[in-house]
Write a protein that holds these residues in place. Structure first.
Motif, short mmCIF file in Angstrom:
data_model
loop_
_atom_site.label_atom_id
_atom_site.label_comp_id
_atom_site.label_asym_id
_atom_site.label_seq_id
_atom_site.Cartn_x
_atom_site.Cartn_y
_atom_site.Cartn_z
N ARG A 32 6.12 51.35 25.31
CA ARG A 32 6.04 52.81 25.26
C ARG A 32 4.83 53.28 24.47
NH1 ARG A 32 12.27 52.80 24.35
NH2 ARG A 32 12.99 53.12 26.48
N LYS A 33 4.54 52.60 23.34
CA LYS A 33 3.36 52.96 22.55
C LYS A 33 2.09 52.73 23.35
CE LYS A 33 5.40 52.18 17.99
NZ LYS A 33 5.41 51.32 16.80
N ALA A 34 2.03 51.60 24.08
CA ALA A 34 0.85 51.32 24.89
C ALA A 34 0.66 52.38 25.96
CB ALA A 34 0.95 49.94 25.52
N ARG A 35 1.75 52.79 26.57
CA ARG A 35 1.68 53.83 27.60
C ARG A 35 1.27 55.17 27.00
NH1 ARG A 35 0.22 55.43 32.34
NH2 ARG A 35 1.58 56.97 33.26
N LEU A 36 1.79 55.49 25.83
CA LEU A 36 1.44 56.73 25.15
C LEU A 36 -0.05 56.75 24.81
CD1 LEU A 36 2.38 59.42 23.96
CD2 LEU A 36 2.93 58.21 21.85
N GLU A 37 -0.55 55.63 24.30
CA GLU A 37 -1.97 55.54 23.99
C GLU A 37 -2.81 55.67 25.25
OE1 GLU A 37 -2.64 51.93 21.84
OE2 GLU A 37 -1.27 52.49 20.24
N ALA A 93 -15.39 53.60 32.96
CA ALA A 93 -15.27 52.15 32.97
C ALA A 93 -14.50 51.66 31.75
CB ALA A 93 -16.65 51.51 33.01
N GLN A 94 -14.76 52.27 30.60
CA GLN A 94 -14.06 51.89 29.37
C GLN A 94 -12.58 52.25 29.48
OE1 GLN A 94 -15.46 53.86 25.87
NE2 GLN A 94 -14.43 52.47 24.47
N ARG A 95 -12.29 53.43 30.02
CA ARG A 95 -10.90 53.85 30.19
C ARG A 95 -10.17 52.91 31.16
NH1 ARG A 95 -9.29 58.56 33.71
NH2 ARG A 95 -11.49 58.45 34.04
N GLN A 96 -10.86 52.53 32.25
CA GLN A 96 -10.26 51.61 33.21
C GLN A 96 -9.96 50.26 32.56
OE1 GLN A 96 -9.33 52.32 36.34
NE2 GLN A 96 -8.49 50.27 36.55
N ILE A 124 6.71 47.79 35.64
CA ILE A 124 6.37 48.59 34.46
C ILE A 124 7.26 49.82 34.40
CG2 ILE A 124 4.55 50.04 33.44
CD1 ILE A 124 2.55 47.89 34.42
N MET A 125 7.51 50.45 35.55
CA MET A 125 8.39 51.62 35.57
C MET A 125 9.80 51.23 35.14
SD MET A 125 10.17 53.86 38.49
CE MET A 125 10.71 52.33 39.10
N LEU A 126 10.30 50.10 35.62
CA LEU A 126 11.64 49.65 35.24
C LEU A 126 11.71 49.39 33.73
CD1 LEU A 126 12.47 47.22 38.19
CD2 LEU A 126 13.53 49.44 37.74
N ALA A 127 10.65 48.80 33.18
CA ALA A 127 10.63 48.52 31.75
C ALA A 127 10.58 49.82 30.94
CB ALA A 127 9.43 47.65 31.41
N ARG A 158 -1.93 47.32 30.78
CA ARG A 158 -1.11 46.85 31.91
C ARG A 158 -0.81 45.36 31.76
NH1 ARG A 158 -0.40 49.27 36.77
NH2 ARG A 158 -0.12 47.90 38.54
N LYS A 159 -1.85 44.58 31.45
CA LYS A 159 -1.65 43.14 31.28
C LYS A 159 -0.71 42.84 30.10
CE LYS A 159 -6.07 41.72 33.23
NZ LYS A 159 -7.40 41.15 32.96
N SER A 160 -0.88 43.59 29.03
CA SER A 160 -0.02 43.41 27.87
C SER A 160 1.43 43.70 28.22
CB SER A 160 -0.49 44.33 26.75
OG SER A 160 0.42 44.30 25.68
N ALA A 161 1.65 44.79 28.94
CA ALA A 161 3.01 45.15 29.34
C ALA A 161 3.60 44.09 30.25
CB ALA A 161 3.01 46.51 30.03
#
Length: 136
Positions: free
Chosen positions: A10-15, A40-43, A85-88, A50-53
């Motif tokens: 959740r924190k990663a998604r919020l960031e 490019a940096q945002r991507q 990711i959505m399920l998590a 995404r990989k972390s999640a």
């Protein structure tokens, strides 16, 4: 899945959302090459989040299978990742996803997806006209 892992996701998604909002606000005034670098940096940040999640969601065998799927059908792998990711994020995953569970999810998504069909309508009488021309 543990509460701490869900909190991390959740924190990663919020960031990620904050970074997207900040990039949109800051890219409104200027122009030029800086916008491309920010994009490019945002991507890259999104990919890392995404990989972390996914590392927290998937067991190693399931991650390997998903990687092999990505080699063949990248869009399908992306769809599966989005679903996981959505399920998590909604708290529907209680533990890490095994390879067997990933297979079941793949089958379920394949059943739900309608395959495109190509329908060929041939004109009647078309072949008869060709035959007349060949007899000359």
């Amino acid at each position: 899945m543990e509460d701490s892992e869900l909190d991390q996701i959740r924190k990663a998604r919020l960031e990620q959302l904050k970074a997207q909002g900040g990039a949109k606000a800051s890219s409104g005034g200027g122009g030029g090459g800086g916008g491309q670098e920010q994009q490019a940096q945002r991507q890259q940040q999104e990919d890392e989040a995404r990989k972390s999640a996914l590392n927290q969601i998937l067991e190693p065998d399931a991650a390997d299978r998903l990687g092999r799927i990505r080699l063949v059908k990248e869009q399908r792998a992306t769809d599966i990742e989005n679903r996981l990711i959505m399920l998590a994020q909604t708290g529907q995953l209680r533990q890490k996803v095994t390879e067997t569970q990933l297979k079941e999810l793949l089958n379920a998504m394949a059943d739900n997806k309608e395959e495109e069909k190509i329908v060929v309508n041939r004109r009647k009488g078309w072949e008869e006209d060709d035959d007349d021309l060949l007899d000359l």
